[in-house]
Design an enzyme around this catalytic site. Structure first.
Site, PDB file in Angstrom:
ATOM      1  CG  HIS A  81     -12.931  -8.338-112.522  1.00 27.99           C
ATOM      2  ND1 HIS A  81     -12.724  -8.786-111.240  1.00 27.99           N
ATOM      3  CD2 HIS A  81     -12.291  -9.224-113.332  1.00 27.99           C
ATOM      4  CE1 HIS A  81     -11.991  -9.903-111.278  1.00 27.99           C
ATOM      5  NE2 HIS A  81     -11.717 -10.196-112.532  1.00 27.99           N
ATOM      6  CE1 TYR A 115      -8.004 -16.516-111.347  1.00 28.27           C
ATOM      7  CE2 TYR A 115      -9.677 -15.488-112.715  1.00 28.27           C
ATOM      8  CZ  TYR A 115      -8.398 -15.507-112.219  1.00 28.27           C
ATOM      9  OH  TYR A 115      -7.508 -14.530-112.573  1.00 28.27           O
ATOM     10  CG  ASP A 170       1.674 -12.280-110.549  1.00 24.33           C
ATOM     11  OD1 ASP A 170       0.466 -11.985-110.457  1.00 24.33           O
ATOM     12  OD2 ASP A 170       2.568 -11.441-110.749  1.00 24.33           O
ATOM     13  NE  ARG A 209      -5.866 -15.789-122.698  1.00 20.31           N
ATOM     14  CZ  ARG A 209      -7.154 -16.028-122.903  1.00 20.31           C
ATOM     15  NH1 ARG A 209      -7.624 -16.049-124.145  1.00 20.31           N
ATOM     16  NH2 ARG A 209      -7.973 -16.229-121.897  1.00 20.31           N
ATOM     17  N   PRO A 232      -0.176 -10.678-122.210  1.00 19.76           N
ATOM     18  CG  PRO A 232       0.761 -10.141-120.140  1.00 19.76           C
ATOM     19  CD  PRO A 232       0.335  -9.529-121.437  1.00 19.76           C
ATOM     20  CG  HIS A 236     -13.796 -12.889-115.903  1.00 18.08           C
ATOM     21  ND1 HIS A 236     -13.964 -13.880-114.960  1.00 18.08           N
ATOM     22  CD2 HIS A 236     -12.696 -12.192-115.509  1.00 18.08           C
ATOM     23  CE1 HIS A 236     -13.010 -13.789-114.050  1.00 18.08           C
ATOM     24  NE2 HIS A 236     -12.221 -12.772-114.358  1.00 18.08           N
ATOM     25  CD  GLU A 237     -11.194  -9.483-117.645  1.00 15.26           C
ATOM     26  OE1 GLU A 237     -10.976  -8.801-116.638  1.00 15.26           O
ATOM     27  OE2 GLU A 237     -10.749 -10.640-117.793  1.00 15.26           O
ATOM     28  N   GLY A 251      -5.652 -13.014-120.414  1.00 17.41           N
ATOM     29  CA  GLY A 251      -6.894 -12.947-121.182  1.00 17.41           C
ATOM     30  C   GLY A 251      -7.442 -11.535-121.191  1.00 17.41           C
ATOM     31  N   GLY A 252      -7.633 -11.006-120.004  1.00 17.14           N
ATOM     32  CA  GLY A 252      -8.168  -9.660-119.910  1.00 17.14           C
ATOM     33  C   GLY A 252      -7.779  -9.067-118.585  1.00 17.14           C
ATOM     34  CG  MET A 253      -5.754  -5.769-115.965  1.00 12.60           C
ATOM     35  SD  MET A 253      -5.822  -6.853-114.498  1.00 12.60           S
ATOM     36  CE  MET A 253      -6.318  -5.668-113.239  1.00 12.60           C
ATOM     37  CD  GLU A 254      -9.658  -7.231-112.929  1.00  9.84           C
ATOM     38  OE1 GLU A 254      -9.261  -7.864-113.927  1.00  9.84           O
ATOM     39  OE2 GLU A 254      -9.409  -7.571-111.766  1.00  9.84           O
ATOM     40  CD  GLN A 261      -1.912  -7.219-116.010  1.00 12.71           C
ATOM     41  OE1 GLN A 261      -2.696  -6.704-116.811  1.00 12.71           O
ATOM     42  NE2 GLN A 261      -2.314  -7.639-114.818  1.00 12.71           N
ATOM     43  CD  GLU A 288      -9.763 -12.594-110.857  1.00 14.57           C
ATOM     44  OE1 GLU A 288     -10.704 -12.940-111.599  1.00 14.57           O
ATOM     45  OE2 GLU A 288      -9.061 -11.592-111.087  1.00 14.57           O
ATOM     46  CE  LYS A 290      -7.513 -20.494-121.308  1.00 11.98           C
ATOM     47  NZ  LYS A 290      -8.868 -19.968-121.485  1.00 11.98           N
TER      48      LYS A 290
HETATM   49 ZN   LIG Z   1     -10.732 -11.828-113.313  1.00 10.43          ZN
END
Ligand SMILES: [Zn+2]
Length: 641
Positions: free
Chosen positions: A335, A420, A412, A593, A302, A331-332, A304-307, A172, A354, A595
């Site tokens: 991106h 967002y 971060d 995760r 860790p 969402h992803e 939700g998603g990474m684009e 990540q 975002e 969140k």
């Molecule tokens: Zn995003």
């Protein structure tokens, strides 16, 4: 002001045009639909990335070639990174970013050693790696390996995977962690093309955020996988995963990778993906990256998603069995335009990635699932925005601005729902003021004009004024553009969310708060967003008998929908509701995760009598499952472990 960005790009172009005359390389302005051979470096003050040691206007990396092996036993990735650079003719050194890399040697393209030194380290940024350049140096080869504690990499034991048989590693990189496994200029302002050859033991498979360049090659007990990304990307978008992976196509240009035991469920949940790509293309122009595949990670992922381009990384927690959480995929996917085509040049302008994506996500959801579902998600998003503003010092808090000042802090730590949701609210407000048709045309044009380029808030506002406002003073005043971007809080012109989006649910909340019984028929009919609205709007203090009633009517302790379970557990913890503790323990030890796990552990830790002992006991079991990005924030709660 309007022409600042053009002037800045022009200046960088001239600098490298000088390089070309000396035979140092070739540069080209990217054109819509084409790979950018070498993306521009912006020169404006607000485009200088304070989270990278690089000085790209003197010497910059434009291509990275990795030749690496994955060593699960040592928890290291190592080999050679060969960097192609562009430099001013008189540049004496190039500065890279380094976070704990163990460097063995540095040489030029012909193998002649180059002097190098690592400067003083900062806990967030790592350290500068300065490499001396000879007048003719255009290529640098670095032999190195990542440290076992590299912040970008999470190494899973077989027990920590879904399949339990093979080890697994994934990266990540966003925001500033890729420097812990790739020695390059780790700044979104310095776009780079890249390629990689990665060796791993059989029978594991390597996937990366780029198309495969060739079929895997077997040698001895290992296989080598090759990848090539011909579009320039921000280096945080270089991503890797290796494990026991299987693939299932979803459509002509999309598919899903995951562990074999999760493949069927993941593919079923993602069956609307092609429709989503079509909807996004209709809005924002052709998808530029070729394939759109997804990797569904083990539960310890860790975020939700990474684009990651061509290969979105997704938490398995979005798999609810009924596609009710696929807005994450929207969402992803969005991106692929906002963030991956036009990328924040610095983390101060994180909202350009975002906020724009959150806006586009709701447009894609509206196309696929209708205006009511979209309006509900917008309404929940505005709640999230208000919460984030309260948590960041209220309407005058400096971190409630869209254009942030993140210097001296980890991006971060500054990232919040302000970027967002305030970002999305800003764009919805513009859309409402100029009309959807005009705004859609503008946004499509924005992506075309800034494809494969770094962007800043100033560039966005200049572009918006040039192509949308066009000198209309009344519109300029109505939009309050500078206030939205540079001032804290929410401007008075914000388009309010539809107050009727949750009319039925809000009535049910009132009825329950007055002492009414839980409405099982309504709960059964509601979608996930309606259920979340209900749980989140309930009075925060409820007696045990009322919580018993909710759980027995809706089966909350056992629900498979992770978002619903989380909303329920937050309520349960706030009320010291003992019957939810087994469910809480199962939840916190089965996923990582941030969140979900961070707010629950924080709430427990803040309740010394009831919650803290529970947190200490569960954290001892759960911590080995979690990613360093998550344990970093949880360890400060002093739960032991
Ligand atoms: Zn995003």
């Amino acid at each position: 002001m309007k022409f600042v960005s053009r002037a800045a790009i022009l200046a960088a172009t001239l600098l490298f045009a000088a390089c070309r005359m000396t035979g140092e390389g070739n540069e080209a302005q990217p054109k819509p639909g084409e790979a950018a051979a070498i993306a521009p470096i912006l020169t404006a003050a607000d485009a200088q990335d304070t989270h990278s040691y690089a000085r790209p206007l003197e010497a910059r990396v434009h291509h990275v070639a990795l030749d690496l092996g994955v060593d699960f036993a040592a928890r290291r990735i190592g080999g050679t990174a060969t960097l192609d650079i562009q430099r001013k003719p008189d540049a004496k050194e190039i500065i890279l970013d380094d976070k704990g890399l163990e460097i063995e040697s540095v040489a030029d393209g012909s193998g002649k050693p180059l002097d190098w030194k690592i400067g003083a380290a900062d806990k967030n940024l790592g350290a500068p790696l300065a490499i001396a350049l000879r007048p003719d140096t255009k290529r640098i080869a670095i032999r190195y390996q990542s440290a076992p504690e590299a912040g970008a990499l999470l190494w899973l034991t077989p027990e920590q995977t879904a399949g339990k048989k093979h080890p697994y590693v994934f990266s990540q990189g966003e925001a500033i962690e890729n420097r812990s496994w790739i020695p390059t200029q780790d700044s979104p302002a310095v776009r780079q093309t890249w390629e990689a050859k990665i060796r791993v033991a059989k029978p594991l498979t390597v996937v990366m955020s780029a198309p495969r360049a060739a079929e895997p090659v077997a040698a001895g007990d290992g296989r080598t996988f090759s990848f090539r990304m011909d579009h320039s990307v921000a280096p945080y978008m270089i991503a890797i995963a290796a494990g026991d992976l299987a693939f299932k196509p979803l459509g002509p240009r999309s598919g899903v990778w995951t562990e074999p035991v999760m493949l069927a469920a993941a593919a079923a949940e993602l069956s609307d993906t092609e429709k989503m790509i079509d909807a996004a293309e209709k809005l924002y122009g052709p998808y530029q990256w070729g394939r759109y595949d997804m990797l569904v990670l083990p539960p310890s992922f860790p975020i939700g998603g990474m684009e990651n381009p061509t290969l979105t990384f997704l938490t398995p927690t979005f798999i609810a069995g009924d596609k009710s959480l696929v807005s994450l995929v929207a969402h992803e996917l969005a991106h692929s335009w906002s963030g991956n085509l036009a990328t924040n040049a610095t983390w101060d302008d994180f909202w350009l990635n975002e906020g724009m994506t959150t806006y586009a996500q709701s447009r894609i959801i509206e196309e696929l699932y209708g205006p009511k579902v979209a309006a509900q998600q917008i309404s929940l998003g505005v709640d999230d925005m208000n919460k984030a503003i309260a948590e960041n010092g209220g309407p005058t808090g400096p971190d409630t601005r869209l254009h942030l000042d993140t210097k001296g802090r980890s991006p971060d730590d500054v990232s919040s729902n302000v970027a967002y949701e305030k970002g999305a609210a800003f764009l919805r407000t513009i859309e409402a003021a100029v009309g959807r048709e005009r705004f859609d045309a503008f946004l499509k044009g924005w992506f075309e004009r800034h494809m494969f380029q770094p962007v800043t808030s100033a560039i966005f506002l200049a572009d918006l004024r040039q192509h949308l406002v066009k000198g209309d003073q009344a519109l300029e005043q109505k939009l309050m553009l500078d206030q939205w971007v540079y001032q804290p809080g929410i401007p008075a012109n914000m388009l309010k969310p539809d107050p009727k989006a949750f009319a039925e649910v809000d009535q049910a909340v009132s009825a329950f708060a007055r002492g009414g019984a839980p409405d099982t028929a309504a709960w059964t009919r509601w979608n996930t967003d309606e259920r979340l609205r209900f749980l989140n709007k309930l009075p925060r203090t409820l007696p045990k008998a009322r919580l018993d009633g909710l759980d027995s009517a809706f089966g909350l302790n056992g629900t498979r929908n992770k978002e619903v379970r989380f909303a329920w557990l937050e309520l349960a913890v706030a009320n010291r509701y003992d019957p939810a503790v087994p469910s809480l323990e199962e939840f916190l030890t089965s996923l990582g995760r941030g969140k979900f796990v961070k707010p629950l552990f924080k709430a427990l830790a803040n309740d010394p009598q009831w919650g803290r002992p529970i947190a200490v006991r569960i954290y001892a079991k759960a911590r080995p499952l979690y990613h360093p990005l998550v344990t970093r924030d949880l360890d400060i709660l002093k739960l032991g472990g």
